[in-house]
Write a protein that holds these residues in place. Sequence first.
Motif, PDB file in Angstrom:
ATOM      1  N   THR A  21      59.673  65.469  69.732  1.00 38.67           N
ATOM      2  CA  THR A  21      59.069  65.322  68.329  1.00 38.67           C
ATOM      3  C   THR A  21      59.626  66.629  67.650  1.00 38.67           C
ATOM      4  O   THR A  21      59.782  66.386  66.204  1.00 38.67           O
ATOM      5  N   GLN A  42      57.887  67.562  64.135  1.00 36.10           N
ATOM      6  CA  GLN A  42      56.594  67.456  64.123  1.00 36.10           C
ATOM      7  C   GLN A  42      55.683  67.843  65.179  1.00 36.10           C
ATOM      8  O   GLN A  42      56.116  67.731  66.437  1.00 36.10           O
ATOM      9  N   PHE A  49      58.107  57.266  67.607  1.00 33.87           N
ATOM     10  CA  PHE A  49      58.659  58.227  67.093  1.00 33.87           C
ATOM     11  C   PHE A  49      60.353  57.828  67.247  1.00 33.87           C
ATOM     12  O   PHE A  49      60.848  58.077  66.103  1.00 33.87           O
ATOM     13  N   ALA A  84      53.069  67.974  68.173  1.00 35.93           N
ATOM     14  CA  ALA A  84      52.628  66.889  68.974  1.00 35.93           C
ATOM     15  C   ALA A  84      52.060  67.272  70.135  1.00 35.93           C
ATOM     16  O   ALA A  84      52.432  68.147  71.021  1.00 35.93           O
ATOM     17  N   TYR A 137      55.578  57.986  72.321  1.00 31.13           N
ATOM     18  CA  TYR A 137      57.199  58.267  72.522  1.00 31.13           C
ATOM     19  C   TYR A 137      58.046  57.105  71.699  1.00 31.13           C
ATOM     20  O   TYR A 137      58.847  57.623  70.599  1.00 31.13           O
ATOM     21  N   TYR A 163      63.786  64.013  67.304  1.00 33.00           N
ATOM     22  CA  TYR A 163      63.094  63.194  66.274  1.00 33.00           C
ATOM     23  C   TYR A 163      63.812  63.469  65.151  1.00 33.00           C
ATOM     24  O   TYR A 163      64.511  62.483  64.427  1.00 33.00           O
TER      25      TYR A 163
END
Length: 441
Positions: free
Chosen positions: A339, A170, A70, A172, A67, A343
């Motif tokens: 993510t 992304q 990121f 994940a 975590y 993110y």
Amino acid sequence: MSNCFEELAVRASELKLCFYCSNSLPASNQEHIFNASWAGSHQTRQLICNECNQSFSTIVDRAFLIYTSFIMNAWSFKGKRHQSIPIISRLEGNYLIEAGAKLRLKEPLIEKETQPNGQITSKISFNSRGEAKRWLKGDAESYLGIALSQEEQDEIIRQAKSRSEDAQPQKASANLNLQEQYRSATHTILKCLAFFIPDLAYHEQTKQVREFARYARGDWQLFAVEAEQHLSLADIPVSLLGVHHNSVEIYWCSYLRMVIGVVTILDRVKRAVVIAKDYSGPDRVLYVFEDTHGSGKPPRAFQAEINSQDFSMPIIGIQYFASPTRINHVFQSELLGLTTIYYPIDALTAKLMKTIEDVNQISVQVDEKIVEKYREAVLDFFTNLGKVLGKSIDLDKVLSKMSDYGFETLTHRFAGRNCCDMEFESSVDQIFQNLLNQYFG
């Protein structure tokens, strides 16, 4: 709301023995209150001994790295023990992620295209011309299976350009070690408790959770709960515009007859732990927080005693994780949300904040030109956000909402005042947060 609200003094020096194993204090090695991999910066020798400190340093201290890497990558900052901003390299496909969520090719990318005449052509992509030159001198012939003429090499170098791109959501999925995550969260809660209320860190009521944190005794599900915080002191300083705090909230709740600790990591990840059971006494909350920008200053703590009669519901509600299906849904959804939503938003927001900082250095007073630069930066943010999320964002609607939230009044309200004026910064932050809530609230 409360009968009293006070800032607590640091009392860690009262600890003469490690609250885990009773070895003598102070230790010779320093221990972070909030983990270094969470960008925690304050250290002390007053809480636990060297042996206990070392026992957490490998698996437990690294439990949240998936975590925090990121988050810190998106905001381009590093922890105290990091040599550099985390790079995200364990991704499927052709890219890794450099600081500031910039996608970068892991190696030259060869894309083959079939032309209308049936001829197959190859397009080779690099991160830079320098990388192209090094590749041509080294691996090119073995990689392609043919020798390139000087003219072909010159053309490849000429076309080479940076392939660094803005943040992308992304995918994940990970095998999360929840036992170690909850040990890490519990360890942090206990350290905060010991730092400000040391007698409670030794209390018989916390013995079971101390043994879980230190020696992994007991199933994590005996201590882990989902918490619904009906009263959260941490919500006061936290906004979507930054990851400036790690915090712990401890709830003494007569309704539940429990003491519950909630850790918030970088304003993004939460874990709630049952610290003690069979509690009877007044309802109160202890809020401990530390900044994440390397100040080294000790955490601060505020305590509020709550008059429960003023509330129609308890100050906190909890539920245990009832099934493997529920567990997988909660934690994989959390990681996926971090993510794929937070993110890219974090990365683009950090870029927006840097643009505003640069604008403020050109002219330090609020005027029409400054506000116009802010407007351009916000529109650029939403343009890029639409690209990375693959959705169309109506900029006219964004402008309309900015006006609704008071953007057009900024020049009139703050003309001549410093751009770093707290009230002005707060107003800009609130407008931007309202815009984000419009799309992601």
